[in-house]
Design a protein around this motif. Structure first.
Motif, PDB file in Angstrom:
ATOM      1  N   ASN A 211      48.340  81.455  67.023  1.00 39.22           N
ATOM      2  CA  ASN A 211      48.651  81.082  68.404  1.00 39.22           C
ATOM      3  C   ASN A 211      47.414  80.968  69.288  1.00 39.22           C
ATOM      4  O   ASN A 211      47.505  80.524  70.432  1.00 39.22           O
ATOM      5  N   GLU A 212      46.266  81.373  68.783  1.00 32.89           N
ATOM      6  CA  GLU A 212      45.049  81.360  69.596  1.00 32.89           C
ATOM      7  C   GLU A 212      44.563  79.929  69.815  1.00 32.89           C
ATOM      8  O   GLU A 212      44.445  79.151  68.873  1.00 32.89           O
ATOM      9  N   ASP A 213      44.289  79.592  71.072  1.00 36.72           N
ATOM     10  CA  ASP A 213      43.784  78.256  71.407  1.00 36.72           C
ATOM     11  C   ASP A 213      42.266  78.220  71.276  1.00 36.72           C
ATOM     12  O   ASP A 213      41.528  78.073  72.260  1.00 36.72           O
ATOM     13  N   ASN A 214      41.801  78.385  70.067  1.00 38.88           N
ATOM     14  CA  ASN A 214      40.364  78.394  69.836  1.00 38.88           C
ATOM     15  C   ASN A 214      40.096  77.983  68.390  1.00 38.88           C
ATOM     16  O   ASN A 214      41.001  77.580  67.652  1.00 38.88           O
ATOM     17  N   GLN A 215      38.839  78.115  67.991  1.00 40.07           N
ATOM     18  CA  GLN A 215      38.441  77.694  66.644  1.00 40.07           C
ATOM     19  C   GLN A 215      39.160  78.507  65.570  1.00 40.07           C
ATOM     20  O   GLN A 215      39.570  77.960  64.552  1.00 40.07           O
ATOM     21  N   ARG A 216      39.354  79.802  65.794  1.00 38.91           N
ATOM     22  CA  ARG A 216      40.027  80.636  64.788  1.00 38.91           C
ATOM     23  C   ARG A 216      41.471  80.192  64.582  1.00 38.91           C
ATOM     24  O   ARG A 216      41.981  80.173  63.464  1.00 38.91           O
ATOM     25  N   GLY A 217      42.162  79.860  65.702  1.00 37.80           N
ATOM     26  CA  GLY A 217      43.533  79.400  65.590  1.00 37.80           C
ATOM     27  C   GLY A 217      43.632  78.124  64.774  1.00 37.80           C
ATOM     28  O   GLY A 217      44.537  77.970  63.939  1.00 37.80           O
ATOM     29  N   MET A 218      42.695  77.204  64.987  1.00 37.42           N
ATOM     30  CA  MET A 218      42.691  75.953  64.217  1.00 37.42           C
ATOM     31  C   MET A 218      42.364  76.213  62.753  1.00 37.42           C
ATOM     32  O   MET A 218      42.984  75.634  61.859  1.00 37.42           O
ATOM     33  N   PHE A 219      41.389  77.085  62.500  1.00 40.33           N
ATOM     34  CA  PHE A 219      41.052  77.428  61.117  1.00 40.33           C
ATOM     35  C   PHE A 219      42.266  77.999  60.399  1.00 40.33           C
ATOM     36  O   PHE A 219      42.549  77.668  59.245  1.00 40.33           O
ATOM     37  N   THR A 477      56.679  84.302  72.301  1.00 38.60           N
ATOM     38  CA  THR A 477      56.920  83.136  71.453  1.00 38.60           C
ATOM     39  C   THR A 477      55.596  82.505  71.047  1.00 38.60           C
ATOM     40  O   THR A 477      54.643  82.468  71.830  1.00 38.60           O
ATOM     41  N   LEU A 478      55.558  82.023  69.820  1.00 41.11           N
ATOM     42  CA  LEU A 478      54.398  81.296  69.327  1.00 41.11           C
ATOM     43  C   LEU A 478      54.594  79.808  69.594  1.00 41.11           C
ATOM     44  O   LEU A 478      55.719  79.309  69.602  1.00 41.11           O
ATOM     45  N   LYS A 479      53.495  79.115  69.815  1.00 36.37           N
ATOM     46  CA  LYS A 479      53.570  77.673  70.057  1.00 36.37           C
ATOM     47  C   LYS A 479      54.071  76.965  68.801  1.00 36.37           C
ATOM     48  O   LYS A 479      53.715  77.330  67.685  1.00 36.37           O
ATOM     49  N   SER A 480      54.885  75.928  69.009  1.00 39.58           N
ATOM     50  CA  SER A 480      55.427  75.181  67.877  1.00 39.58           C
ATOM     51  C   SER A 480      54.545  74.008  67.484  1.00 39.58           C
ATOM     52  O   SER A 480      54.808  73.334  66.493  1.00 39.58           O
ATOM     53  N   THR A 481      53.479  73.764  68.270  1.00 39.38           N
ATOM     54  CA  THR A 481      52.544  72.686  67.962  1.00 39.38           C
ATOM     55  C   THR A 481      51.151  73.259  67.742  1.00 39.38           C
ATOM     56  O   THR A 481      50.645  74.021  68.572  1.00 39.38           O
ATOM     57  N   SER A 482      50.534  72.882  66.649  1.00 37.34           N
ATOM     58  CA  SER A 482      49.190  73.361  66.328  1.00 37.34           C
ATOM     59  C   SER A 482      48.143  72.602  67.130  1.00 37.34           C
ATOM     60  O   SER A 482      48.333  71.420  67.478  1.00 37.34           O
ATOM     61  N   MET A 483      47.030  73.275  67.405  1.00 35.69           N
ATOM     62  CA  MET A 483      45.899  72.587  68.045  1.00 35.69           C
ATOM     63  C   MET A 483      45.394  71.440  67.179  1.00 35.69           C
ATOM     64  O   MET A 483      44.804  70.483  67.685  1.00 35.69           O
ATOM     65  N   LEU A 484      45.630  71.524  65.879  1.00 37.65           N
ATOM     66  CA  LEU A 484      45.204  70.440  64.984  1.00 37.65           C
ATOM     67  C   LEU A 484      45.942  69.137  65.282  1.00 37.65           C
ATOM     68  O   LEU A 484      45.459  68.054  64.936  1.00 37.65           O
ATOM     69  N   ASP A 485      47.107  69.250  65.939  1.00 37.65           N
ATOM     70  CA  ASP A 485      47.918  68.064  66.210  1.00 37.65           C
ATOM     71  C   ASP A 485      47.875  67.640  67.673  1.00 37.65           C
ATOM     72  O   ASP A 485      48.563  66.691  68.061  1.00 37.65           O
ATOM     73  N   VAL A 486      47.096  68.372  68.480  1.00 37.59           N
ATOM     74  CA  VAL A 486      46.926  67.976  69.882  1.00 37.59           C
ATOM     75  C   VAL A 486      46.034  66.743  69.926  1.00 37.59           C
ATOM     76  O   VAL A 486      44.982  66.696  69.273  1.00 37.59           O
ATOM     77  N   GLU A 487      46.451  65.735  70.700  1.00 36.92           N
ATOM     78  CA  GLU A 487      45.731  64.459  70.685  1.00 36.92           C
ATOM     79  C   GLU A 487      44.297  64.593  71.167  1.00 36.92           C
ATOM     80  O   GLU A 487      43.380  64.017  70.589  1.00 36.92           O
ATOM     81  N   HIS A 488      44.088  65.371  72.253  1.00 38.71           N
ATOM     82  CA  HIS A 488      42.726  65.497  72.768  1.00 38.71           C
ATOM     83  C   HIS A 488      42.483  66.921  73.261  1.00 38.71           C
ATOM     84  O   HIS A 488      43.333  67.517  73.926  1.00 38.71           O
ATOM     85  N   ILE A 489      41.330  67.467  72.914  1.00 38.66           N
ATOM     86  CA  ILE A 489      40.901  68.778  73.389  1.00 38.66           C
ATOM     87  C   ILE A 489      39.661  68.571  74.256  1.00 38.66           C
ATOM     88  O   ILE A 489      38.720  67.873  73.858  1.00 38.66           O
TER      89      ILE A 489
END
Length: 764
Positions: A211-219, A477-489
């Motif tokens: 759920n972390e909005d950072n590099q670790r969450g994406m990893f 609640t945990l986010k249902s969308t991964s940062m990997l699928d966010v269109e733009h960061i």
């Protein structure tokens, strides 16, 4: 309704207790108010509670406890249930544990959530033991890695099973199964061996890291997806506490094509009391105001002082700055002063081990004095993320064995580490982190195997009562969308990492993306590496610590590293980044010479505190007012907004340099920057240069950077998990070591047991 006032006044207590226990018979212990009522009655009316305790334990179905024989028909129902469970699972599982075990057994992918006291770890440990193929356990922290390691080594004594805290293909002549316990960052090394290891189970513990909005969450998410693709026959299990939507792990990573399921468990095994503190007074309060009352009620005693005097233990959750500045010592001195010196021999052995590992002393006003170690001798523990891992493990063992009276800790205890306390005092309430708070209060008592209703107490500041209630009742609640699928960061660096992870361009052998590896082997990098080798080696030998004290060679060396790192990040470095990089290079060189963490810290302390100069003044009987030398405080880089921060404030006298500060900061450099980032970058650059140019110095430098040594036997020992602290003793007793096996000579068996332990699992 005000149940707290009712209990304190002693009104209809017997009826209230019976009503609560009957409700638990039908629903289980799922309501916070029931947990509080039971705990309050046990505290204030222990004899009455004892007369109903056996019935309550049966109704809770806590079958791992030694329960008395049933005395009623209702209790007999649970006894039959217990017998059926044991017949089918051969463990004293609770119904919740049975449901978790079935969820894992019946699905390829299972994600579940449960409170910290549910006993999920017991199910997981048995699952790992009974799995007939390789297992990979992914946890968020190094501390949890070692807790898993210790428990699994005890649970699985067979030497045919490798239990490793890193991913290596070793002991192949004897091991037929591997259990790897790693962080997400190091888990990706499993893909190098996807054709070798037969992984049947991936366990993601504390999986809320996703759920972390950072590099670790994406990893984390990228690891989940790659495990699903590379090991399609393996089970993927996600375990997390207090999360309402554990199914999000399946949805966010598109795992629905395989047989999957999820479940949120709410049942608790322990009770909890809540108290507020203000102006030396304590007050009871409840979470559900409609049941427990909306006003606090004064407590007639100091629960912390009573706990200390009765031999209990207290966790004070404080800020890291309060620990590093030693502010906690003055603020809570009333309780610290009540802790008498420890005389237990086993406790003193653990303290001595910490001294040997860190090099800290307990004689005040002397070099290497450590308040952290001095306090341990009184049963007072500090625990935070900058504490060296080996010392942290010893401190946790010290605590679990009952020697800790007071622990001052930061959020490092949130993530499931098994260090229970009688009371948790939250000095610092993180309003933005409900999950962290709930995890933290889970340290207040853990369920024991004794036939008792276990409960713990949580104390907060009175001013935080409203915020605390809100946090405790906020659904997580945990986010249902991964940062990997966010269109733009918005963050450019994170956006680049996202793209590389999605494109699968990471090189698993170097732990770096292809785009970075191309930079590390281009013409400009090769030119810098060539010059660096000329400065790193003197007469074909790697430079010594004397060379890096100061002087022209050092200036040119760090200037070249500046150019190298700036080329890598594709921009000029800020002054703060240069300071961090220079300090990291100095520590890298010290590591080669010092080997052990103790020697490394003492070399750095001698440098910052100008120990040799002070000793010279002392021999001449001359007073000195030497100021401490500058060394950069650890900060995360790359970060162009990083400012130059000294570890020791300017103007501080050299003799007043705090050794604990050196210990913590040195570990931060080794663990968070050198071990996690810099060594991968430098190793790849020097190793690729060696492959292109055949310069043996580059290979030697690569080994020094990655391992701290160029000795082949020492490198293999590191791959087998042996620390430098143990190598000096072990090396003379090892006949040979390679990928296949580790062979010792007969003198090995004459070593003390604690010295043999580092490799005994691999000795056949």
């Amino acid at each position: 309704m005000n149940r707290i006032k009712q209990i304190l006044k002693g009104e209809s207590i017997e009826n209230l207790l019976d009503e609560t226990i009957l409700r638990i018979f039908g629903e289980g212990l799922i309501m916070s108010s029931d947990s509080e009522i039971l705990s309050l009655i046990k505290l204030y009316y222990p004899n009455l509670f004892a007369s109903r305790e056996n019935k309550l334990l049966h109704y809770q179905a806590l079958f791992y406890k030694t329960l008395p024989e049933p005395s009623t028909v209702k209790e007999q129902i649970f006894k039959i249930y217990q017998d059926v469970i044991f017949e089918n699972f051969h463990h004293g599982y609770t119904p919740i544990q049975v449901d978790i075990a079935n969820g894992i057994s019946n699905n390829q992918i299972f994600s579940f959530s449960a409170p910290t006291s549910t006993g999920k770890s017991f199910v997981i440990m048995n699952l790992i033991k009974e799995c007939d193929s390789d297992v990979v356990v992914i946890v968020p922290s190094r501390a949890l890695i070692n807790e898993y390691y210790a428990r699994l080594c005890e649970l699985i004594p067979e030497k045919s099973v490798n239990i490793l805290t890193f991913i290596e293909h070793i002991n192949t002549a004897h091991a037929n199964k591997n259990v790897f316990i790693v962080t997400p960052e190091r888990c990706r090394e499993i893909f190098k061996f996807s054709n070798i290891f037969k992984v049947g189970l991936f366990l993601f513990d504390e999986a809320q890291l996703s759920n972390e909005d950072n590099q670790r969450g994406m990893f984390f998410d990228s690891i989940v997806r790659r495990c699903n693709v590379k090991f399609p026959k393996a089970k993927l299990i996600f375990a997390q506490p207090f999360v309402c939507n554990p199914e999000s792990q399946i949805a966010r990573n598109k795992l629905t094509e395989r047989q999957s399921s999820s479940k949120n468990y709410r049942q608790q095994n322990v009770g909890q009391l809540y108290l507020a503190y203000n102006d030396s007074k304590f007050y009871h309060f409840g979470i559900d105001k409609a049941v427990m009352g909306n006003r606090k009620e004064e407590c007639s005693f100091d629960p912390i002082m009573r706990c200390i005097e009765s031999g209990g233990s207290i966790l004070f959750y404080v800020s890291k700055s309060k620990i590093l500045s030693r502010g906690f010592h003055d603020e809570f001195n009333e309780y610290i002063s009540k802790c008498e010196k420890i005389s237990d021999e086993n406790a003193l052995i653990l303290i001595e081990k910490i001294q040997k590992y860190t090099g800290g002393k307990t004689t005040k006003n002397q070099n290497y004095y450590s308040l952290f170690i001095d306090l341990l001798s009184y049963g007072i523990v500090v625990h935070h993320g900058s504490m060296p891992l080996e010392a942290r493990l010893l401190v946790e063992e010290f605590t679990r064995k009952g020697f800790c009276k007071i622990c001052f800790a930061t959020s490092t205890l949130e993530q499931g580490i098994n260090m229970p306390f009688d009371i948790v005092f939250i000095d610092r309430l993180e309003s933005s982190d409900p999950l962290g708070v709930k995890n933290l209060i889970g340290r207040a008592e853990r369920s024991s195997v004794d036939p008792n209703f276990d409960y713990g107490s949580i104390v907060i500041r009175t001013s935080a009562m409203s915020r605390f209630r809100q946090l405790m009742t906020t659904p997580i609640t945990l986010k249902s969308t991964s940062m990997l699928d966010v269109e733009h960061i918005d963050d450019i660096d994170l956006n680049e990492i996202k793209q590389e992870l999605n494109e699968g361009t990471y090189d698993d052998s170097f732990n770096l993306p292809q785009s970075k590896l191309e930079i590390l082997s281009d013409d400009e990098s090769n030119q810098i590496i060539r010059q660096l080798l000329d400065y790193l080696f003197v007469n074909q030998k790697f430079i010594s610590s004397n060379t890096i004290t100061n002087g022209d060679r050092w200036s040119k060396l760090v200037s070249l590293f500046d150019s190298f790192y700036a080329h890598y990040v594709k921009r000029e470095l800020s002054q703060g980044e240069r300071g961090v990089l220079h300090t990291a290079i100095r520590i890298l060189v010290w590591r080669v010479e010092a080997k052990t963490f103790k020697n490394m810290c003492q070399l750095r302390y001698q440098y910052v505190s100008r120990a040799k100069e002070r000793a010279l003044y002392k021999r001449r009987n001359v007073e000195n007012r030497l100021e401490a030398k500058f060394t950069a405080r650890y900060q995360e880089i790359p970060n162009k907004n990083c400012h130059s921060l000294p570890l020791v404030d300017r103007g501080i006298l050299a003799r007043d340099v705090d050794y604990d500060t050196i210990i913590y900061d040195t570990y931060d450099y080794l663990d968070k920057f050198i071990g996690f980032k810099l060594s991968d970058i430098l190793y790849a650059a020097f190793y690729k240069y060696f492959l292109q140019n055949g310069d043996d110095r580059a290979l030697t430098a690569a080994n020094y950077i990655k391992y701290g040594t160029n000795d082949n036997q020492e490198i293999w020992l590191l791959k087998y998990g042996v620390m430098f602290e143990d190598m000096t003793i072990l090396k003379p007793h090892i006949t040979s070591i390679n990928q296949n096996e580790l062979i010792v000579n007969q003198t090995f068996y004459q070593l003390p047991e604690d010295k043999r332990r580092a490799v005994e699992r691999f000795v056949n």
